[in-house]
Design a protein around this motif. Sequence first.
Motif, mmCIF file in Angstrom:
data_model
loop_
_atom_site.group_PDB
_atom_site.id
_atom_site.type_symbol
_atom_site.label_atom_id
_atom_site.label_comp_id
_atom_site.label_asym_id
_atom_site.label_seq_id
_atom_site.Cartn_x
_atom_site.Cartn_y
_atom_site.Cartn_z
ATOM 1 N N ARG A 179 -27.474 -34.839 -20.477
ATOM 2 C CA ARG A 179 -26.503 -34.932 -19.385
ATOM 3 C C ARG A 179 -25.241 -34.119 -19.707
ATOM 4 N N LYS A 180 -24.819 -34.181 -20.968
ATOM 5 C CA LYS A 180 -23.630 -33.432 -21.375
ATOM 6 C C LYS A 180 -23.831 -31.933 -21.178
ATOM 7 N N LYS A 184 -31.592 -31.604 -16.737
ATOM 8 C CA LYS A 184 -32.248 -32.663 -15.985
ATOM 9 C C LYS A 184 -32.996 -33.616 -16.922
ATOM 10 N N GLN A 210 -28.844 -41.488 -14.144
ATOM 11 C CA GLN A 210 -29.261 -40.820 -15.383
ATOM 12 C C GLN A 210 -30.656 -40.192 -15.286
ATOM 13 N N ASP A 212 -33.255 -37.821 -13.084
ATOM 14 C CA ASP A 212 -33.356 -36.836 -12.011
ATOM 15 C C ASP A 212 -34.745 -36.789 -11.389
#
Length: 335
Positions: A179-180, A184, A210, A212
Amino acid sequence: MTQPSLDVIAIGNAIIDVIANCEESLIEQLGLARGGMMLIDADQARMLYDAMGPAREVSGGSAANTLAGLAALGAKCGFIGQVAQDQLGEVFTHDIRAGGIQFTVPPRAGNPPTARCLIFVTPDGQRTMNTFLGASHYLPAAALDETVIADAEVLYLEGYLWDPEEPRAAMRKAIAAARKAGRKVAFTPSETFVIDRHRADFIDLIEAGQIDVLFCNEHEMAALTQQDDFETGVATLAPKIPVLVVTRSAQGAIAIAGGMREQVAAQPIEKVVDTTGAGDLFAAGFLFGHVRGMKLADCLRMGAICASEIISHYGARPETNLKAFVAERMSDLAI
């Protein structure tokens, strides 16, 4: 955001599948849940192995199977999982690297041994899986290279590995790294019993945005949403997931993304030999199309075609030239 060097990196169980034919009566005699997956201990693994007929050994594990399909289609992939310093660990390591998949996690010394799944296949092709998770449950967060995770377009997570505490922590760390980096995260809950144990965690991940891409079958969707009606389950889950993919066995599959819904029929096949890995290879075909920016309907088609190749033979790894197999059946597209 830099261009990723890997299409998909996955975290999952590093398992050797031990597959044998059997009659329906043996499933009943052994008290197994026909068509299901049961976790077993080392003693049960020895007992079931002794009850098996002639068997074949094939590298497996849900996420690793998906990567094998992706790599066969031409995707660049990496795998994170734990094997032991033993013969089966060497077999798994050789097989996944021979498939062109990056795998650098060092083997673990001592007990428990490398994981194995004992699979009984009845004459109708249905598989009953009994899994001893062994060393795979000892994947430490320290085994993750966050720069490699950040360098993959998609992080794919196998729900089976959410059960033990150590790899669950590793997967949470991987999600944060992905995520950082703006990548995906794709997730499969793997089995209803996993959802029964960790539904709250999975719902939290979904609600927090969180995930996708979510892959599940209709039974897993029912367990997640606690809705028995298929359409009610879809209506409950789809608004919370950017891409929702639900497989329905012989009824094909659906996908919903951006308010658009597509569906695909199951591919016709002369004979179902072994359904082991059908969902894994469906995910491979879909993800390949997804990372290539294909239309939703074409991603579904690729998934169904890949699944049809797997169920035509024993084992959960492609035995034909999968890229040519898919290209022949999707001649309207450049694969």
